[in-house]
Design a protein around this motif. Structure first.
Motif, PDB file in Angstrom:
ATOM      1  N   ASN A  95       0.814  -1.218   0.000  1.00  0.00           N
ATOM      2  CA  ASN A  95       0.000   0.000   0.000  1.00  0.00           C
ATOM      3  C   ASN A  95       0.846   1.266   0.000  1.00  0.00           C
ATOM      4  O   ASN A  95       0.346   2.353   0.268  1.00  0.00           O
ATOM      5  N   GLN A  96       2.118   1.103  -0.291  1.00  0.00           N
ATOM      6  CA  GLN A  96       2.999   2.258  -0.420  1.00  0.00           C
ATOM      7  C   GLN A  96       2.924   2.797  -1.853  1.00  0.00           C
ATOM      8  O   GLN A  96       2.684   2.065  -2.801  1.00  0.00           O
ATOM      9  N   LYS A  97       3.130   4.073  -2.007  1.00  0.00           N
ATOM     10  CA  LYS A  97       3.206   4.731  -3.310  1.00  0.00           C
ATOM     11  C   LYS A  97       2.012   4.396  -4.213  1.00  0.00           C
ATOM     12  O   LYS A  97       2.160   3.777  -5.277  1.00  0.00           O
ATOM     13  N   PRO A  98       0.807   4.776  -3.816  1.00  0.00           N
ATOM     14  CA  PRO A  98      -0.356   4.516  -4.681  1.00  0.00           C
ATOM     15  C   PRO A  98      -0.254   5.214  -6.036  1.00  0.00           C
ATOM     16  O   PRO A  98      -0.854   4.769  -7.008  1.00  0.00           O
ATOM     17  N   GLN A  99       0.528   6.296  -6.083  1.00  0.00           N
ATOM     18  CA  GLN A  99       0.714   6.987  -7.364  1.00  0.00           C
ATOM     19  C   GLN A  99       1.371   6.063  -8.382  1.00  0.00           C
ATOM     20  O   GLN A  99       1.031   6.078  -9.574  1.00  0.00           O
ATOM     21  N   ALA A 100       2.313   5.231  -7.911  1.00  0.00           N
ATOM     22  CA  ALA A 100       2.972   4.284  -8.815  1.00  0.00           C
ATOM     23  C   ALA A 100       1.960   3.276  -9.363  1.00  0.00           C
ATOM     24  O   ALA A 100       2.009   2.899 -10.538  1.00  0.00           O
ATOM     25  N   LEU A 101       1.043   2.834  -8.509  1.00  0.00           N
ATOM     26  CA  LEU A 101      -0.011   1.927  -8.965  1.00  0.00           C
ATOM     27  C   LEU A 101      -0.848   2.590 -10.056  1.00  0.00           C
ATOM     28  O   LEU A 101      -1.175   1.965 -11.072  1.00  0.00           O
ATOM     29  N   GLU A 102      -1.172   3.853  -9.863  1.00  0.00           N
ATOM     30  CA  GLU A 102      -1.977   4.562 -10.860  1.00  0.00           C
ATOM     31  C   GLU A 102      -1.237   4.657 -12.188  1.00  0.00           C
ATOM     32  O   GLU A 102      -1.828   4.452 -13.259  1.00  0.00           O
ATOM     33  N   TRP A 103       0.044   4.966 -12.148  1.00  0.00           N
ATOM     34  CA  TRP A 103       0.817   5.064 -13.392  1.00  0.00           C
ATOM     35  C   TRP A 103       0.817   3.727 -14.135  1.00  0.00           C
ATOM     36  O   TRP A 103       0.656   3.689 -15.356  1.00  0.00           O
TER      37      TRP A 103
END
Length: 628
Positions: free
Chosen positions: A128-136
């Motif tokens: 659940n770290q760096k949700p922005q990376a998941l979005e990318w």
């Protein structure tokens, strides 16, 4: 193990893997990590972080392509397994960026599947770290789906018979294969979110709408329900079809979304906020759409047309979970759904327009109360009506127009008397479509008839000043008085004459005030129409004589205008193609056929005109006898 020795061991392992690949000993590569000796496998896996990116650059990247998959499938499979293995050990950021790029560039389902499997491992490592990376990463996946080639007819529209064969099209098969791959890719991520992330709203008063894994996955799942999958939606509403892959995918995605948000109705509350109460953006103050702290309010993250498809699946597809809240009123669901219906109707693709119509049709059918007239103060009703009337009047898809007309009627009838009057009157004042205006005028006549049959006090909108205003708007349809083109306005003129004839026979006691308006109708409709009919019939018959005698060259522009009008009507009925709008030069026979058809239409209109005058005279005499 000493650092130097460990580096040497890692280098030796890399050399061994290279050698085995050169010798095509692909099973040997597998045995290095999944062999019978657990201790050796563990040592090799321990060395992987040091050589993971080297393996990727030297073996996986050059081998994972369509050419290798075709010529040497064993090498492709070996590289595929190596990629998934090294995804557990390679530097997260470096490998993630590589995988995103390769996913967007992939040109086959096999290559796409290989890279997305590795991306799944990388995202699970992120947690659940760096949700922005998941979005990318998810954006890269969706970009690839959007770039898949599709048959042109998906955007142009197709009928039910074509829908039965839809999934046999190779391009559609490829699209569905990609969607199934993405579903398999998402399942472990969704399970991980369900286990590790606190459910939204479980431990807090207000729902968390910030950028979290759960919310990003929710937006992505809803995006998947939009285009291009939504272009296949027509097959979903066919009741007699067996369960298709499209249905299975839509059902699975919808259930995942509902699982993520908990309350399936929650996002409906945000629809009005997005459409009606939009944030005031100000670049000077750094207020942009993307700066919102609520991810569900950003169109790029959650397109409204895709959200409309989600609720289409819930309501029309009957995918509401059994434990869905029962506290939402049917009126709230309709008023919120109209925003989504308008968005879907404004799309250019007929399958999405069909979905918008089906959504509103369902919500209207579920209403348990009348829609209050005050609801019409919301701008969305005007937007919805104009989009709906545009489809009913001008769509080349006949089933779409037919369904749209039914939805328009049911929508109007769901209001009270004042609401019905307000909608019909405003549409008559703004529309330009002759046939649709005639239909609305007849609909008002039917509403008055229904009120008269109830033997109760007539509502205010069906008599007096409001009746007069609507009646004149309905029947006074000669835009240029005597010089009006009767053939162009034939549909509405027929409707107007039928309305006048109906009230002349039905309301001899003048409950509505019809006879008070008759002097104006006589001046604005009947007198100029009689003169126009005489003039038009004489003109067309004279022109026909000139055609027979070969003396019509000076008037051929008129015949071309008639043919173009006929062509437009044929195209609007879905019979002709787009290239039929320009008519070629025609000979004498075709001219006579067109003129004969025009004269017949005018004679039919003349008959109705004479019949209307006859009814008026009979009813007028009857009224005088009653008064005496």
């Amino acid at each position: 193990m000493e650092p130097v020795c460990e580096a040497d061991a890692a280098d030796n392992l890399l050399k061994l893997i290279r050698q085995l690949i050169v010798e095509e000993a692909y099973d040997g590569v597998k045995m290095l990590f999944y062999g019978p000796d657990p201790s050796k496998c563990a040592k090799n896996l321990h060395l992987m972080p040091a050589i993971a990116m080297d393996i990727y650059n030297e073996i996986c990247f050059p081998s994972l392509n369509d050419e290798i998959n075709s010529d040497d499938p064993e090498l492709f499979d070996c590289s595929n397994e190596l990629l998934k293995l090294l995804a557990d050990y390679a530097p997260l950021e470096d490998l993630m960026l590589e995988l995103m790029e390769r996913i967007e560039e992939s040109r086959s389902q096999a290559v796409f599947s290989a890279y997305i499997r590795a991306l799944q491992v990388v995202l699970l490592r992120h947690g659940n770290q760096k949700p922005q990376a998941l979005e990318w990463c998810l954006n890269s996946v969706f970009t690839r789906l959007q770039e898949l080639p599709l048959p042109a007819y998906l955007s142009e529209g197709y009928d039910a018979d074509q829908a039965r064969l839809l999934e046999q099209d190779p391009k559609v098969e490829d699209l569905l294969a990609h969607y199934i791959t993405v579903e398999l890719f998402l399942e472990p991520l969704l399970t991980d979110v369900a286990v590790k992330d606190v459910p939204t709203g479980a431990c807090q008063t207000f729902r968390d709408c910030s950028m979290s894994r759960r919310n990003i996955l929710t937006c992505f799942l809803i995006q998947l329900l939009g285009k291009p999958l939504a272009l296949l939606e027509l097959s979903y509403v066919k009741k007699d079809m067996t369960v298709s892959y499209v249905q299975q995918i839509v059902k699975s995605l919808t259930e995942h979304v509902t699982q993520c948000i908990g309350d399936p109705y929650y996002l409906l509350g945000l629809v009005e906020k997005r459409a009606r109460w939009q944030r005031k953006l100000d670049a000077a103050k750094g207020v942009f759409e993307m700066s919102s702290q609520n991810v569900f309010l950003i169109e790029e993250k959650l397109p409204l047309h895709a959200l409309g498809m989600y609720y289409h699946a819930l309501f029309v597809g009957n995918l509401l979970p059994p434990n869905a809240p029962k506290v939402y009123s049917s009126l709230f669901l309709l008023e919120a759904g109209i925003y989504l219906g308008a968005v879907l109707l404004e799309q250019t693709e007929p399958p999405l327009q069909f979905s918008g119509l089906r959504l509103i049709e369902h919500l209207v059918s579920e209403l348990t109360v009348e829609i209050p007239e005050a609801s019409l103060q919301m701008e969305v009703h005007k937007r919805f009506c104009m989009a709906l009337c545009s489809i009913v009047g001008y769509s080349p898809q006949v089933p779409l127009r037919q369904l749209g007309l039914c939805v328009l009627r049911d929508y109007i009838l769901s209001f009270g008397h004042s609401g019905k009057y307000f909608i019909i009157k405003n549409l008559l004042e703004t529309l330009q479509h002759d046939g649709l205006m005639g239909y609305l005028s007849s609909m008002y006549k039917d509403l008055v008839n229904q009120a008269l049959n109830q033997n109760e006090t007539l509502p205010e909108v069906y008599h007096g000043a409001q009746f007069r205003s609507m009646l004149l708007l309905s029947v006074c349809c000669l835009p240029n008085d005597v010089k009006s083109d009767l053939l162009m306005n034939a549909d509405r003129l027929n409707s107007a004459l039928n309305i006048v004839r109906y009230f002349a026979l039905r309301d001899t006691l003048n409950h509505t005030g019809f006879w008070n308006v008759m002097p104006e109708i006589e001046i604005k409709l009947l007198q100029p129409l009689g003169k126009a009919l005489d003039f038009s019939l004489a003109h067309y018959k004279a022109y026909k004589d000139r055609v027979v005698n070969g003396q019509s060259a000076s008037d051929d522009a008129m015949i071309k205008e008639q043919l173009n009008m006929l062509s437009m009507k044929i195209t609007n009925s879905g019979v002709a193609g787009e290239g039929d709008s320009t008519m070629p030069d025609i000979g004498q026979k075709q001219k006579l056929e067109v003129l004969g058809s025009s004269i017949t239409s005018l004679e039919q209109l003349l008959y109705l005109y004479l019949r209307t005058n006859e009814c008026l005279e009979q009813s007028s005499r009857k009224r005088k006898q009653t008064e005496v």
